[in-house]
Write a protein that holds these residues in place. Structure first.
Motif, PDB file in Angstrom:
ATOM      1  N   GLN A  12      53.377  47.893  43.388  1.00  0.00           N
ATOM      2  CA  GLN A  12      53.081  46.818  44.346  1.00  0.00           C
ATOM      3  C   GLN A  12      51.592  46.527  44.463  1.00  0.00           C
ATOM      4  OE1 GLN A  12      54.989  48.843  47.495  1.00  0.00           O
ATOM      5  NE2 GLN A  12      56.966  47.833  47.204  1.00  0.00           N
ATOM      6  N   VAL A  13      50.771  47.485  44.082  1.00  0.00           N
ATOM      7  CA  VAL A  13      49.314  47.257  44.132  1.00  0.00           C
ATOM      8  C   VAL A  13      48.893  46.457  42.892  1.00  0.00           C
ATOM      9  CG1 VAL A  13      47.046  48.371  44.185  1.00  0.00           C
ATOM     10  CG2 VAL A  13      48.981  49.423  45.381  1.00  0.00           C
ATOM     11  N   HIS A  14      49.246  46.934  41.721  1.00  0.00           N
ATOM     12  CA  HIS A  14      48.753  46.290  40.486  1.00  0.00           C
ATOM     13  C   HIS A  14      49.403  44.932  40.217  1.00  0.00           C
ATOM     14  CE1 HIS A  14      47.296  50.402  39.910  1.00  0.00           C
ATOM     15  NE2 HIS A  14      46.310  49.789  39.303  1.00  0.00           N
ATOM     16  N   GLU A  15      50.619  44.749  40.727  1.00  0.00           N
ATOM     17  CA  GLU A  15      51.276  43.459  40.486  1.00  0.00           C
ATOM     18  C   GLU A  15      50.558  42.311  41.180  1.00  0.00           C
ATOM     19  OE1 GLU A  15      55.845  42.410  39.421  1.00  0.00           O
ATOM     20  OE2 GLU A  15      55.124  42.211  41.467  1.00  0.00           O
ATOM     21  N   ARG A  16      49.720  42.639  42.166  1.00  0.00           N
ATOM     22  CA  ARG A  16      49.053  41.572  42.924  1.00  0.00           C
ATOM     23  C   ARG A  16      47.863  40.953  42.192  1.00  0.00           C
ATOM     24  NH1 ARG A  16      49.717  45.018  47.819  1.00  0.00           N
ATOM     25  NH2 ARG A  16      47.495  45.270  47.985  1.00  0.00           N
ATOM     26  N   PHE A  17      47.381  41.617  41.132  1.00  0.00           N
ATOM     27  CA  PHE A  17      46.260  41.020  40.389  1.00  0.00           C
ATOM     28  C   PHE A  17      46.760  39.808  39.607  1.00  0.00           C
ATOM     29  CE2 PHE A  17      44.734  45.395  40.955  1.00  0.00           C
ATOM     30  CZ  PHE A  17      43.476  45.129  41.475  1.00  0.00           C
ATOM     31  N   ARG A  18      45.914  38.779  39.556  1.00  0.00           N
ATOM     32  CA  ARG A  18      46.270  37.526  38.894  1.00  0.00           C
ATOM     33  C   ARG A  18      45.164  37.098  37.937  1.00  0.00           C
ATOM     34  NH1 ARG A  18      50.365  38.465  40.993  1.00  0.00           N
ATOM     35  NH2 ARG A  18      51.771  37.126  42.166  1.00  0.00           N
ATOM     36  N   VAL A  19      45.527  36.266  36.954  1.00  0.00           N
ATOM     37  CA  VAL A  19      44.545  35.736  36.005  1.00  0.00           C
ATOM     38  C   VAL A  19      43.447  34.973  36.763  1.00  0.00           C
ATOM     39  CG1 VAL A  19      44.224  34.134  34.081  1.00  0.00           C
ATOM     40  CG2 VAL A  19      46.223  35.645  34.132  1.00  0.00           C
ATOM     41  N   GLU A  20      43.817  34.295  37.851  1.00  0.00           N
ATOM     42  CA  GLU A  20      42.815  33.554  38.656  1.00  0.00           C
ATOM     43  C   GLU A  20      41.718  34.483  39.165  1.00  0.00           C
ATOM     44  OE1 GLU A  20      46.130  32.540  38.073  1.00  0.00           O
ATOM     45  OE2 GLU A  20      46.630  32.512  40.186  1.00  0.00           O
ATOM     46  N   HIS A  21      42.052  35.730  39.466  1.00  0.00           N
ATOM     47  CA  HIS A  21      41.012  36.661  39.925  1.00  0.00           C
ATOM     48  C   HIS A  21      39.988  36.883  38.815  1.00  0.00           C
ATOM     49  CE1 HIS A  21      44.379  38.259  42.683  1.00  0.00           C
ATOM     50  NE2 HIS A  21      43.551  37.563  43.419  1.00  0.00           N
ATOM     51  N   ILE A  22      40.477  36.973  37.589  1.00  0.00           N
ATOM     52  CA  ILE A  22      39.567  37.197  36.443  1.00  0.00           C
ATOM     53  C   ILE A  22      38.709  35.954  36.240  1.00  0.00           C
ATOM     54  CG2 ILE A  22      39.464  37.650  33.950  1.00  0.00           C
ATOM     55  CD1 ILE A  22      41.936  39.369  34.217  1.00  0.00           C
ATOM     56  N   GLU A  23      39.348  34.777  36.328  1.00  0.00           N
ATOM     57  CA  GLU A  23      38.580  33.521  36.137  1.00  0.00           C
ATOM     58  C   GLU A  23      37.496  33.407  37.204  1.00  0.00           C
ATOM     59  OE1 GLU A  23      42.310  31.083  34.146  1.00  0.00           O
ATOM     60  OE2 GLU A  23      41.848  30.777  36.261  1.00  0.00           O
ATOM     61  N   GLN A  24      37.840  33.777  38.437  1.00  0.00           N
ATOM     62  CA  GLN A  24      36.866  33.678  39.542  1.00  0.00           C
ATOM     63  C   GLN A  24      35.677  34.609  39.311  1.00  0.00           C
ATOM     64  OE1 GLN A  24      37.230  31.483  42.277  1.00  0.00           O
ATOM     65  NE2 GLN A  24      35.064  32.058  42.385  1.00  0.00           N
ATOM     66  N   VAL A  25      35.970  35.844  38.898  1.00  0.00           N
ATOM     67  CA  VAL A  25      34.890  36.813  38.655  1.00  0.00           C
ATOM     68  C   VAL A  25      33.965  36.302  37.540  1.00  0.00           C
ATOM     69  CG1 VAL A  25      34.827  38.884  37.176  1.00  0.00           C
ATOM     70  CG2 VAL A  25      35.469  39.095  39.520  1.00  0.00           C
ATOM     71  N   ARG A  26      34.559  35.703  36.503  1.00  0.00           N
ATOM     72  CA  ARG A  26      33.736  35.223  35.378  1.00  0.00           C
ATOM     73  C   ARG A  26      32.924  33.981  35.794  1.00  0.00           C
ATOM     74  NH1 ARG A  26      38.266  36.560  31.003  1.00  0.00           N
ATOM     75  NH2 ARG A  26      37.586  38.677  30.524  1.00  0.00           N
ATOM     76  N   GLU A  27      33.505  33.209  36.713  1.00  0.00           N
ATOM     77  CA  GLU A  27      32.753  32.052  37.192  1.00  0.00           C
ATOM     78  C   GLU A  27      31.563  32.522  38.038  1.00  0.00           C
ATOM     79  OE1 GLU A  27      35.388  29.010  38.770  1.00  0.00           O
ATOM     80  OE2 GLU A  27      33.714  28.373  40.060  1.00  0.00           O
ATOM     81  N   ASP A  28      31.803  33.533  38.886  1.00  0.00           N
ATOM     82  CA  ASP A  28      30.729  34.037  39.753  1.00  0.00           C
ATOM     83  C   ASP A  28      29.677  34.789  38.950  1.00  0.00           C
ATOM     84  OD1 ASP A  28      32.193  33.036  41.797  1.00  0.00           O
ATOM     85  OD2 ASP A  28      32.993  34.976  42.477  1.00  0.00           O
ATOM     86  N   ASN A  29      30.114  35.438  37.880  1.00  0.00           N
ATOM     87  CA  ASN A  29      29.174  36.251  37.105  1.00  0.00           C
ATOM     88  C   ASN A  29      29.563  36.194  35.627  1.00  0.00           C
ATOM     89  OD1 ASN A  29      27.672  38.217  35.893  1.00  0.00           O
ATOM     90  ND2 ASN A  29      27.766  39.601  37.657  1.00  0.00           N
ATOM     91  N   PRO A  30      28.974  35.233  34.885  1.00  0.00           N
ATOM     92  CA  PRO A  30      29.398  35.012  33.506  1.00  0.00           C
ATOM     93  C   PRO A  30      29.207  36.236  32.591  1.00  0.00           C
ATOM     94  CG  PRO A  30      28.005  33.214  34.298  1.00  0.00           C
ATOM     95  CD  PRO A  30      27.972  34.275  35.355  1.00  0.00           C
ATOM     96  N   ASP A  31      28.339  37.189  32.999  1.00  0.00           N
ATOM     97  CA  ASP A  31      28.149  38.386  32.153  1.00  0.00           C
ATOM     98  C   ASP A  31      29.161  39.489  32.449  1.00  0.00           C
ATOM     99  OD1 ASP A  31      25.988  37.232  30.961  1.00  0.00           O
ATOM    100  OD2 ASP A  31      24.575  38.003  32.477  1.00  0.00           O
ATOM    101  N   ALA A  32      29.948  39.307  33.503  1.00  0.00           N
ATOM    102  CA  ALA A  32      30.846  40.392  33.910  1.00  0.00           C
ATOM    103  C   ALA A  32      31.921  40.652  32.861  1.00  0.00           C
ATOM    104  CB  ALA A  32      31.507  40.039  35.244  1.00  0.00           C
ATOM    105  N   LYS A  33      32.207  41.941  32.671  1.00  0.00           N
ATOM    106  CA  LYS A  33      33.373  42.296  31.847  1.00  0.00           C
ATOM    107  C   LYS A  33      34.449  42.803  32.809  1.00  0.00           C
ATOM    108  CE  LYS A  33      31.044  43.597  27.584  1.00  0.00           C
ATOM    109  NZ  LYS A  33      29.796  44.209  28.102  1.00  0.00           N
ATOM    110  N   VAL A  34      35.690  42.720  32.325  1.00  0.00           N
ATOM    111  CA  VAL A  34      36.815  43.045  33.221  1.00  0.00           C
ATOM    112  C   VAL A  34      37.667  44.135  32.576  1.00  0.00           C
ATOM    113  CG1 VAL A  34      38.884  42.120  34.334  1.00  0.00           C
ATOM    114  CG2 VAL A  34      36.853  40.666  34.090  1.00  0.00           C
ATOM    115  N   ILE A  35      37.939  45.175  33.353  1.00  0.00           N
ATOM    116  CA  ILE A  35      38.869  46.212  32.883  1.00  0.00           C
ATOM    117  C   ILE A  35      39.984  46.364  33.921  1.00  0.00           C
ATOM    118  CG2 ILE A  35      37.410  48.118  33.823  1.00  0.00           C
ATOM    119  CD1 ILE A  35      38.507  49.790  31.367  1.00  0.00           C
TER     120      ILE A  35
END
Ligand code: 13P
Ligand code: SF4
Length: 377
Positions: free
Chosen positions: A240-263
């Motif tokens: 129930q914790v991990h299912e809540r992550f969405r692709v939009e969260h990744i897009e938002q992080v990359r928009e806020d910080n274009p150098d960010a990597k995501v794991i």
């Protein structure tokens, strides 16, 4: 709690598997952190080598600060196997403490400070349910050798069931090896309980077109014959914790910080794992941040306590939670309150044991076989 019989094992349909669950005495409920820390340290000094504390990466700061070993569920099961201490205090959830009890010697006791720390995903595949699904699926594919694999996040009775059918246990760091082991021995895999880890593993092995899903809660939706045609059958469980992550969260992080990597953790949905730069167990997430260059930014898609630990442990790296302020907090892990830790340690120092996890002997042996198979792959 009602006890119900499966073909070979007993199980109970309850989130809390043990009826010796004890609540925190009222006098421990309002301790201040300073006092608590002093009392924990005093009890530990008294107990010396009699006690080892294991802390999962998702535990609160006040627990991991007292842990002798911090790690993912695979590393902690190995630490439990190597521990000499009479008492293993497990900062984690019930299925992890059960695995520690199975692996440790009979003269060692495993204590889960709060027995309410029960992972909901482990409860999504009750041995009783799996037993009847197994009967349907195997009847629909009488000529196939189906090997059941259960994720570590499952109860001992299900681990025992898997061993009895030639299967094994895996964690998120060795699921692909468990699949390879199973396909070496048989024709098909039934993977329980996490459909996302199963799907991500199938992709890792290039078998994404071989997947079918088994939904035990919706008998109308499935045709055993059709499901059994696929090589990989995924039980419809999830975190129930991990299912809540969405692709939009990744897009938002990359928009806020274009150098960010995501794991992200492989319990996340397939599309989230695909959109991330990397996926791996909590140990892999820790290694990635430990090896990052100063000034790098990493967004972490897993339980928020680990993200917070990594921020503290690696101040030279910019570590951000993948969902910003949305708190991805595991309610099961959070049950291990530091007040509970104080209580069980002080009581042990006075010779009294509380919240001991003891797997039933008939399950212990077989579940041990499933865990040994995992430790060997
Ligand atoms: P790890 O095996 O990666 O530690 O994960 C355990 C867990 O419960 C993830 O939700
Ligand atoms: Fe279970 Fe998810 Fe919590 Fe891990 S994070 S213990 S899988 S509920």
């Amino acid at each position: 709690m009602a006890n119900m019989e499966t073909a070979e094992f007993e199980t109970d349909l309850s989130l809390f598997k043990y009826d010796n669950l004890e609540q925190l005495p009222p006098r421990y409920r309002d301790l201040e952190e300073n006092e608590r820390t002093e009392r924990i340290e005093a009890a530990l000094a008294d107990l010396g080598d009699d006690v080892v504390i294991l802390g999962h990466n998702y535990q609160r700061r006040e627990i991991v600060e007292h842990a002798d070993f911090i790690g993912d569920s695979y590393q902690l099961s190995k630490q439990a196997a190597e521990a000499d201490a009479e008492y293993v205090i497990f900062g984690g959830v019930t299925f992890m403490a059960e695995s520690a009890d199975i692996i440790t010697d009979d003269d060692q006791s495993v204590i889960l400070p709060s027995m309410e720390a029960s992972c909901p995903m482990a409860g999504m595949a009750e041995a009783l349910q799996v037993d009847s699904a197994w009967a349907e699926i195997t009847a629909a594919a009488p000529d196939a050798d189906i090997i059941p694999i259960t994720y570590m996040n499952s109860y001992a009775d299900l681990k025992a069931f898997c061993a009895s059918q030639g299967g094994l246990v895996c964690t998120s760091s060795n699921a692909h090896k468990a699949f390879e082991y199973a396909f070496d021995k048989g024709d098909k895999v039934l993977f329980l309980p996490d459909k996302h880890l199963g799907e991500n593993t199938a992709h890792q092995l290039g078998m994404e077109d071989e997947i079918a899903q088994w939904d035990p809660w919706d008998p109308e939706s499935k045709d055993a014959g059709e499901v059994a045609e696929s090589d990989i059958i995924l039980w419809d469980g999830y975190c129930q914790v991990h299912e809540r992550f969405r692709v939009e969260h990744i897009e938002q992080v990359r928009e806020d910080n274009p150098d960010a990597k995501v794991i992200v953790h492989p319990e996340c949905r397939r599309e989230v794992v695909e959109a991330a730069d990397k996926a791996g167990s909590t140990a892999t997430i820790c290694e990635t941040i430990a090896e990052a260059d100063p000034g790098d930014t990493w967004a972490i898609g897993t339980e928020v306590h680990l993200t917070n630990h990594l921020q503290r442990w690696h101040p030279e790296v910019s570590v951000v939670p993948l969902c910003g302020d949305a708190c991805m907090d595991c309610n099961a892990m959070r049950q291990i309150d530091p007040n509970y830790l104080t209580w069980v340690l002080e009581e042990l120092a006075c010779g009294r044991e509380h919240n001991v996890i003891e797997v039933a002997p008939e399950e212990k042996e077989l579940a041990g076989v499933a865990l040994d198979r995992m430790l060997e792959i």
